[in-house]
Design a protein around this motif. Structure first.
Motif, short mmCIF file in Angstrom:
data_model
loop_
_atom_site.label_atom_id
_atom_site.label_comp_id
_atom_site.label_asym_id
_atom_site.label_seq_id
_atom_site.Cartn_x
_atom_site.Cartn_y
_atom_site.Cartn_z
N ALA A 115 2.87 -3.03 21.97
CA ALA A 115 2.24 -1.68 22.56
C ALA A 115 1.38 -0.92 21.39
CB ALA A 115 3.27 -0.93 23.16
N ALA A 116 2.25 -0.84 20.16
CA ALA A 116 1.76 -0.07 18.96
C ALA A 116 0.49 -0.72 18.75
CB ALA A 116 2.54 -0.12 17.96
N ALA A 117 0.20 -2.01 18.73
CA ALA A 117 -0.87 -2.83 18.42
C ALA A 117 -2.20 -2.48 19.09
CB ALA A 117 -0.62 -4.34 18.55
N GLY A 133 -0.98 -8.15 18.09
CA GLY A 133 0.53 -8.45 18.91
C GLY A 133 1.00 -9.64 18.12
N LEU A 134 0.27 -10.69 17.66
CA LEU A 134 0.89 -11.72 17.00
C LEU A 134 1.61 -11.21 15.84
CD1 LEU A 134 -1.96 -14.35 17.23
CD2 LEU A 134 0.17 -14.31 18.37
N VAL A 135 1.02 -10.47 15.09
CA VAL A 135 1.94 -9.92 13.63
C VAL A 135 2.94 -9.06 14.07
CG1 VAL A 135 1.49 -8.59 11.83
CG2 VAL A 135 -0.51 -9.95 12.30
N ALA A 136 2.81 -8.15 15.04
CA ALA A 136 4.00 -7.50 15.58
C ALA A 136 5.17 -8.28 16.11
CB ALA A 136 3.59 -6.43 16.51
N GLY A 137 4.85 -9.17 16.75
CA GLY A 137 5.82 -10.19 17.22
C GLY A 137 6.67 -10.82 16.20
N LEU A 138 5.84 -11.49 15.36
CA LEU A 138 6.49 -12.24 14.22
C LEU A 138 7.38 -11.18 13.15
CD1 LEU A 138 3.49 -14.43 13.19
CD2 LEU A 138 5.74 -15.29 14.16
N LEU A 139 6.72 -9.97 13.15
CA LEU A 139 7.55 -9.00 12.22
C LEU A 139 8.82 -8.56 12.97
CD1 LEU A 139 7.11 -7.26 9.75
CD2 LEU A 139 5.98 -5.55 11.42
N ALA A 140 8.78 -8.24 14.26
CA ALA A 140 10.07 -7.97 14.88
C ALA A 140 10.92 -9.08 14.86
CB ALA A 140 9.65 -7.59 16.57
N GLY A 141 10.63 -10.24 15.18
CA GLY A 141 11.58 -11.47 15.14
C GLY A 141 12.18 -11.58 13.54
N ALA A 142 11.34 -11.35 12.62
CA ALA A 142 11.75 -11.58 11.01
C ALA A 142 12.91 -10.28 10.81
CB ALA A 142 10.52 -11.62 10.31
N LEU A 167 0.51 -1.13 8.71
CA LEU A 167 -0.44 -2.32 9.22
C LEU A 167 -1.34 -1.94 10.26
CD1 LEU A 167 2.33 -5.11 9.30
CD2 LEU A 167 0.86 -4.68 7.47
N GLY A 168 -1.39 -1.01 10.82
CA GLY A 168 -2.31 -0.72 11.90
C GLY A 168 -3.70 -0.60 11.68
N ALA A 169 -4.09 0.05 10.55
CA ALA A 169 -5.50 0.37 10.22
C ALA A 169 -6.13 -0.91 9.67
CB ALA A 169 -5.65 1.27 9.16
N PRO A 170 -5.43 -1.69 8.65
CA PRO A 170 -6.12 -2.99 8.38
C PRO A 170 -6.16 -4.09 9.44
CG PRO A 170 -4.26 -2.45 6.94
CD PRO A 170 -4.38 -1.38 7.98
N LEU A 171 -5.12 -4.08 10.37
CA LEU A 171 -5.39 -5.11 11.76
C LEU A 171 -6.55 -4.65 12.48
CD1 LEU A 171 -1.59 -5.83 12.13
CD2 LEU A 171 -3.36 -7.45 11.32
N SER A 172 -6.53 -3.41 12.77
CA SER A 172 -7.63 -2.79 13.51
C SER A 172 -8.98 -3.15 12.71
CB SER A 172 -7.50 -1.34 13.86
OG SER A 172 -8.58 -0.79 14.34
N ALA A 173 -9.03 -3.01 11.73
CA ALA A 173 -10.51 -3.24 11.07
C ALA A 173 -10.63 -4.73 11.08
CB ALA A 173 -10.26 -2.86 9.64
N LEU A 174 -9.83 -5.58 10.97
CA LEU A 174 -10.07 -6.97 11.08
C LEU A 174 -10.22 -7.40 12.34
CD1 LEU A 174 -9.64 -9.67 9.29
CD2 LEU A 174 -7.27 -9.82 9.91
N MET A 175 -9.71 -6.96 13.34
CA MET A 175 -9.90 -7.00 14.87
C MET A 175 -11.30 -6.67 15.36
SD MET A 175 -8.66 -8.61 17.35
CE MET A 175 -8.55 -8.80 19.18
N THR A 176 -11.76 -5.53 14.73
CA THR A 176 -13.03 -4.93 14.93
C THR A 176 -14.22 -5.82 14.33
OG1 THR A 176 -12.30 -2.75 14.87
CG2 THR A 176 -14.61 -2.82 14.48
N ALA A 177 -13.95 -6.58 13.01
CA ALA A 177 -14.73 -7.29 12.46
C ALA A 177 -14.63 -8.64 13.08
CB ALA A 177 -14.22 -7.62 11.00
#
Length: 490
Positions: free
Chosen positions: A223-225, A235-244, A283-293
Motif C-alpha cells: 500500500a505504501a508503494a 510492491g515487489l521490493v516491499a514484499g521481499l523487504l517485509a519477508g526478509a 526507498l519511496g522516492a527512488p522507486l517512484s522515479a524508476l517506475m516513472t522512467a
C-alpha cells in the motif's frame, strides 16, 4: 515405495493437476503408492497426517511456495518444478527413491520437530529457485484480482464508452434503469479490485518468505508503494523487504514467555513499522522515479521498438507454455494496465494474442496432419481448441512434453510473430484475460484476429514441417498404433 507429493503452479489451474496426474501414472508404472495434494485454484483434499507419517519420501513439484511445508520435517524430500513433473515424472520418482535410500537426517529432524524448534527446510532449493517461488506465490494470489478487476473495467468501457471513468460515484447517483449507471458501477468495482493488486502481490511474496507474521508488513508495504507512486516495482521490493525483515526477526532468540505473542503481535508490529519507514522515507522516492522512467519508456515506444517488444513478449509466453517465463511476460503486461497508457494496452493485447497461438496451432496441426501425431496427442487436440480460444496456453503442454525439441521452437516462432504483428497494428486490450470471448472489447478486433491467425498458421506449418523431417515418422506412428490395436484385440 510410499510417496506423498504436492503440486502447485502460479495460476493453480492446468499445470497443478497435470503434474499430479503425471506423478500418479508414473507411480503406477513403478509399482509405488502415491498420494498427491494439489494446491490449486479448485482446492484439494489435504494429505492426511497418517499418509505423511507413513510416507517414505516427499516430492514437491511446485513453482510457488508450498503451504504446510512444515508437515514434512524429518522426511527425505525431493523438489522439482511442475514442468519437470509433467514432462518426466518418472525421473522425479527415481530421484525420490534415491533420496529415500540415502536419507540419514530423519533422527535429528524428528527430534527437532518434537522439541518444537524445527522450521520449514529451505535448504533443498537454491537461492534463485526460492526467489522465483516467492515471486510466483505473490503473482498467483494477485491473478484473481487481475481477472475480476480487468474484465469488469473492460465491460464497463464496452457498455458506457471510455468516458465512463468520469461518471459520478455510484453511492451518490445510481439509476438501475440506465445502462450508464451499470457501466459506472462495473467500472468502479473493477477499479477497486485493481487497487488491491500491488498490496496483494507484496503481501503474499512476504507470506511465502516468512509465513503469516509477514502478511501485515507485506500488505502495508505494498500500500505504501502505491501511495508513493512506486507501482508494481515498489510492491515487489516491499514484499521481499517485509519477508526478509520478519524472517530475520524470527531468528532472534526471545524468552519463552514472549514466544507466544511474537507471531501475532511483535513480528507484525515491528515488521510493519520497519517496512513502512523504509518505503515512505528511504526507498519511496527512488522507486517512484524508476517506475516513472519505466512508464515513460513504455509510452515512448513506437515503430520497430514496439514490434521488437511484442516479439520478445510473445516468444516468452510460448517458451514454457504457462511456466515462470510465461508468467513474467504476463505480469509485465498486467502491471502496465494500471498506467492506462495506449502502449500498455497494446502490450496486453500482444501478450494475450501470443498466448492463444500454441494450443490453437497444435490443434490445427494435429487435425490437418493427424498421421504425424500419436493417438494421445490427437485426443489432446480437442480440448486444445477451447483452451487456446480461452487464452490458456497450457493446452499445448501435452504436445510439448512428448516432443519438446520440435514443438517449443515452433510455438515460440508463431507466438513471437503474433506479438509483433499485434504491436505493429496498434491493437489495444483492456481485459487481462478471456481470449476469444473478450474480442468485442478489443480495439481493432479485425486486425487482432488476423495477427492471431497468422501466428497460428506459422506455428502450425513450422511444427508440421519439423515433424515431417523425421524419417518415416508417420509410418512409425501408424505401425505403433496398429501394434497396439493388434495387442488389444488379442
Amino acid at each position: 515405495m510410499r510417496v506423498v507429493a504436492v503440486t502447485a503452479c502460479p495460476t493453480g489451474i492446468a499445470h497443478t493437476y497435470m503434474a499430479a496426474e503425471a506423478l500418479e501414472q508414473a507411480a503406477v508404472e513403478r509399482g509405488d503408492e502415491i498420494s498427491v495434494e494439489t494446491q490449486g485454484s479448485a482446492g484439494s483434499e489435504p494429505l492426511s497426517t497418517r499418509e505423511v507419517h507413513e510416507a517414505d519420501v516427499v516430492v514437491l513439484a511446485a513453482d510457488v511456495g508450498v503451504n504446510g511445508r512444515e508437515r514434512f520435517v524429518g522426511k527425505p524430500l525431493v523438489e522439482g518444478t511442475v514442468k519437470q513433473a509433467v514432462e518426466n515424472a518418472a525421473e522425479l520418482l527415481r530421484r525420490a527413491a534415491e533420496a529415500a535410500e540415502a536419507d540419514t537426517t530423519v533422527g535429528t529432524a524428528q527430534q527437532a520437530r518434537h522439541e518444537g524448534t524445527a522450521e520449514p527446510d529451505a535448504g533443498h532449493t537454491g537461492a534463485a529457485t526460492r526467489l522465483r517461488q516467492w515471486l510466483m506465490t505473490g503473482v498467483s494470489y494477485m491473478i484473481p484480482f487481475v481477472a475480476a478487476g480487468g474484465l469488469l473495467i473492460a465491460l464497463s468501457f464496452a457498455l458506457g464508452g471510455y468516458r465512463i471513468t468520469e461518471a459520478p460515484d455510484v453511492t451518490e447517483h445510481f439509476d438501475p434503469a440506465t445502462l450508464t449507471s451499470w457501466a459506472a458501477l462495473a467500472n468502479q468495482i473493477g477499479t477497486t479490485a485493481f487497487d488491491f493488486l500491488v498490496p496483494v502481490l507484496a503481501g503474499f511474496v512476504a507470506y511465502a518468505m516468512a509465513d503469516r507474521p509477514a502478511l501485515a508488513p507485506g500488505f502495508v508495504g505494498g500500500a505504501a508503494a502505491v501511495s508513493v507512486g512506486a507501482g508494481f516495482l515498489g510492491g515487489l521490493v516491499a514484499g521481499l523487504l517485509a519477508g526478509a525483515v520478519v524472517g530475520g526477526l524470527r531468528r532472534v532468540p526471545v524468552p519463552r514467555a514472549m514466544a507466544g505473542i511474537m507471531p501475532v503481535v511483535v513480528l507484525p508490529l515491528v515488521g510493519t513499522l520497519v517496512v513502512g519507514v523504509l518505503m515512505f522515507v528511504v526507498l519511496g522516492a527512488p522507486l517512484s522515479a524508476l517506475m516513472t522512467a519505466l512508464t515513460d519508456w513504455l509510452n515512448g515506444l513506437g515503430g520497430a521498438n514496439a514490434v521488437l517488444l511484442g516479439a520478445l513478449l510473445g516468444g516468452m509466453i510460448a517458451s514454457d507454455l504457462g511456466g515462470p517465463v510465461n508468467k513474467v511476460a504476463y505480469t509485465f503486461a498486467v502491471g502496465g494496465l494500471t498506467t492506462g497508457s495506449d502502449t500498455a494496452l497494446q502490450i496486453m493485447a500482444a501478450v494475450m494474442g501470443a498466448g492463444m497461438v500454441p494450443p490453437l496451432a497444435l490443434a490445427t496441426a494435429a487435425t490437418v496432419r493427424a498421421g504425424l501425431f500419436t493417438a494421445a496427442e490427437r485426443d489432446s487436440a480437442r480440448p486444445a481448441w477451447l483452451l487456446g480460444a480461452s487464452f490458456i496456453t497450457e493446452g499445448a503442454i501435452p504436445f510439448a512434453a512428448a516432443d519438446p525439441l520440435r514443438v517449443i521452437p515452433s510455438m515460440v516462432l508463431g507466438s513471437a510473430g503474433t506479438g509483433a504483428l499485434s504491436m505493429l497494428f496498434g491493437v489495444t486490450l483492456r481485459a487481462p484475460h478471456g481470449g476469444l470471448f473478450v474480442f468485442p472489447l478489443v480495439g481493432g478486433p479485425g486486425l487482432y484476429a488476423l495477427a492471431v491467425a497468422l501466428g497460428v498458421l506459422v506455428a502450425a506449418v513450422t511444427v508440421t514441417a519439423a515433424k515431417s523431417l523425421a524419417p518415416g515418422r508417420e509410418r512409425a506412428l501408424a505401425g505403433g498404433e496398429n501394434a497396439e490395436s493388434t495387442t488389444a484385440a488379442a
